[in-house]
Write a protein that holds these residues in place. Sequence first.
Motif, PDB file in Angstrom:
ATOM      1  N   TRP A  55       0.597  -1.063  -0.189  1.00 57.24           N
ATOM      2  CA  TRP A  55      -0.054  -0.051  -0.161  1.00 57.24           C
ATOM      3  C   TRP A  55       0.804   0.894  -0.249  1.00 57.24           C
ATOM      4  CZ3 TRP A  55      -0.713  -4.084   3.267  1.00 57.24           C
ATOM      5  CH2 TRP A  55      -2.320  -4.928   3.394  1.00 57.24           C
ATOM      6  N   PHE A 187      -7.435   5.469   5.065  1.00 55.67           N
ATOM      7  CA  PHE A 187      -8.523   3.627   4.967  1.00 55.67           C
ATOM      8  C   PHE A 187      -9.449   3.820   5.193  1.00 55.67           C
ATOM      9  CE2 PHE A 187      -9.713   0.422   7.181  1.00 55.67           C
ATOM     10  CZ  PHE A 187      -9.262  -0.963   6.731  1.00 55.67           C
ATOM     11  N   ALA A 190     -11.189   4.556   1.754  1.00 54.96           N
ATOM     12  CA  ALA A 190     -10.576   3.739   1.519  1.00 54.96           C
ATOM     13  C   ALA A 190     -11.667   2.113   1.255  1.00 54.96           C
ATOM     14  CB  ALA A 190      -8.806   3.013   0.844  1.00 54.96           C
ATOM     15  N   ARG A 191     -12.456   2.655   2.185  1.00 55.83           N
ATOM     16  CA  ARG A 191     -13.039   0.832   1.563  1.00 55.83           C
ATOM     17  C   ARG A 191     -12.267  -0.125   2.049  1.00 55.83           C
ATOM     18  NH1 ARG A 191     -18.684   4.247  -0.214  1.00 55.83           N
ATOM     19  NH2 ARG A 191     -18.494   5.924   1.145  1.00 55.83           N
ATOM     20  N   ARG A 192     -11.399  -0.575   2.365  1.00 58.54           N
ATOM     21  CA  ARG A 192     -11.306  -1.694   2.656  1.00 58.54           C
ATOM     22  C   ARG A 192     -11.909  -2.818   3.435  1.00 58.54           C
ATOM     23  NH1 ARG A 192      -6.806  -1.182  -1.423  1.00 58.54           N
ATOM     24  NH2 ARG A 192      -5.787   0.225  -0.748  1.00 58.54           N
ATOM     25  N   ILE A 195     -10.301  -5.897   5.453  1.00 55.38           N
ATOM     26  CA  ILE A 195      -8.584  -6.277   6.475  1.00 55.38           C
ATOM     27  C   ILE A 195      -9.946  -5.692   7.140  1.00 55.38           C
ATOM     28  CG2 ILE A 195      -6.723  -4.531   7.267  1.00 55.38           C
ATOM     29  CD1 ILE A 195      -6.317  -3.601   4.121  1.00 55.38           C
ATOM     30  N   THR A 196     -10.834  -4.831   7.530  1.00 50.87           N
ATOM     31  CA  THR A 196     -11.857  -4.508   8.660  1.00 50.87           C
ATOM     32  C   THR A 196     -12.025  -5.893   9.182  1.00 50.87           C
ATOM     33  OG1 THR A 196     -12.056  -2.748   7.526  1.00 50.87           O
ATOM     34  CG2 THR A 196     -13.380  -2.982   9.189  1.00 50.87           C
ATOM     35  N   TYR A 226      -1.023  -3.735  12.056  1.00 47.95           N
ATOM     36  CA  TYR A 226      -2.500  -2.353  11.155  1.00 47.95           C
ATOM     37  C   TYR A 226      -2.117  -1.200  11.380  1.00 47.95           C
ATOM     38  CZ  TYR A 226      -6.782  -0.935  10.880  1.00 47.95           C
ATOM     39  OH  TYR A 226      -8.267  -0.066   9.951  1.00 47.95           O
TER      40      TYR A 226
END
Length: 329
Positions: A55, A187, A190-192, A195-196, A226
Amino acid sequence: MAKSVTKFIFAVIIYCALALYLYWSRLDSLTLRHCLLIVSSITASAGAFVLSRRWIYSFLCSVTAGAMFGFCPFALGFNCYHPAALFAFALLPWLFCPAVFLPKAKLLGPRLTALVCGVLSLLPILVTLLFFELAKYYSLVPIPLKTRLNFTSLSAIITPLVQQPQNFLLNFFHVPAAAMFMGFVMFFKARRVGITVIFLTAIFLICYKPVFHVPAVFWASIIVLYCAVLIGLGMEGLILAGTGDSRWVLTAAIFSALLAVSALLLAFGCDKTYLIAAKMHALAALAVFIIYFITRASASLHLLRLLILLAAIIIDMLITSAIIIDKIF
């Protein structure tokens, strides 16, 4: 490929130099146990560096992310326990790499890639369970089973200097707080989702009772990883921020200023050690305010921004780490 390997080698050299600086005054008294702990910290940092490259484009921001993971107060706290505990901690970023880098390889179709990545995301958890089961089988106790995060661990958010390292302090020194704030903003935008899910799973495992023979506190390592990557990401965000992002840069600066004021108030009411924390948070606020004025002036000056942030983080990290290591030894 050759360029990536070269950068990795340079990163490892930086982590070795950092470890040498931190433990230089104790070289004569280091035992095999201490040497294993140092190697594990370097391994953890190198793993986080590799993981962050997915990233983070900037080499120095990735190096910072790695250092935040392998040498943060939480990681240094492992020095108070069996070396096997820090070894398990060091494995985590490496175990996440297959799931993180598989989509980039484009070997499978989109749906199959998502499915395989989902399965590979369980690898760190499964290996951790297996590791602690084997430790139990061979009568090793890396960390006491009932060790958990407590109020002491959480209260270290302002500074790790007033708490004992064995309490597993959830902290990344002082200056990186602004970068971590910026990383959270980036983050969130980006709406990951994947990973959330991993992040929420780690929180559940921390709050739940020990799973098999893994202490609940160990799952906080995933949260630390994280956040370390978020620090590198946020640092890059501060360096590249334009006029349209200036409000977030200002918010990050105010966040650090508030932490500085909080530490200053605690210094007068509780412990004078908070004065060091207040100075470090004030240094962070000053650095980010300078970057804010640069963005408002519509000037790039990316190298200057990088040098300002990096200098502040290095000063904070070296001073704070030295104090923590003094407590351990």
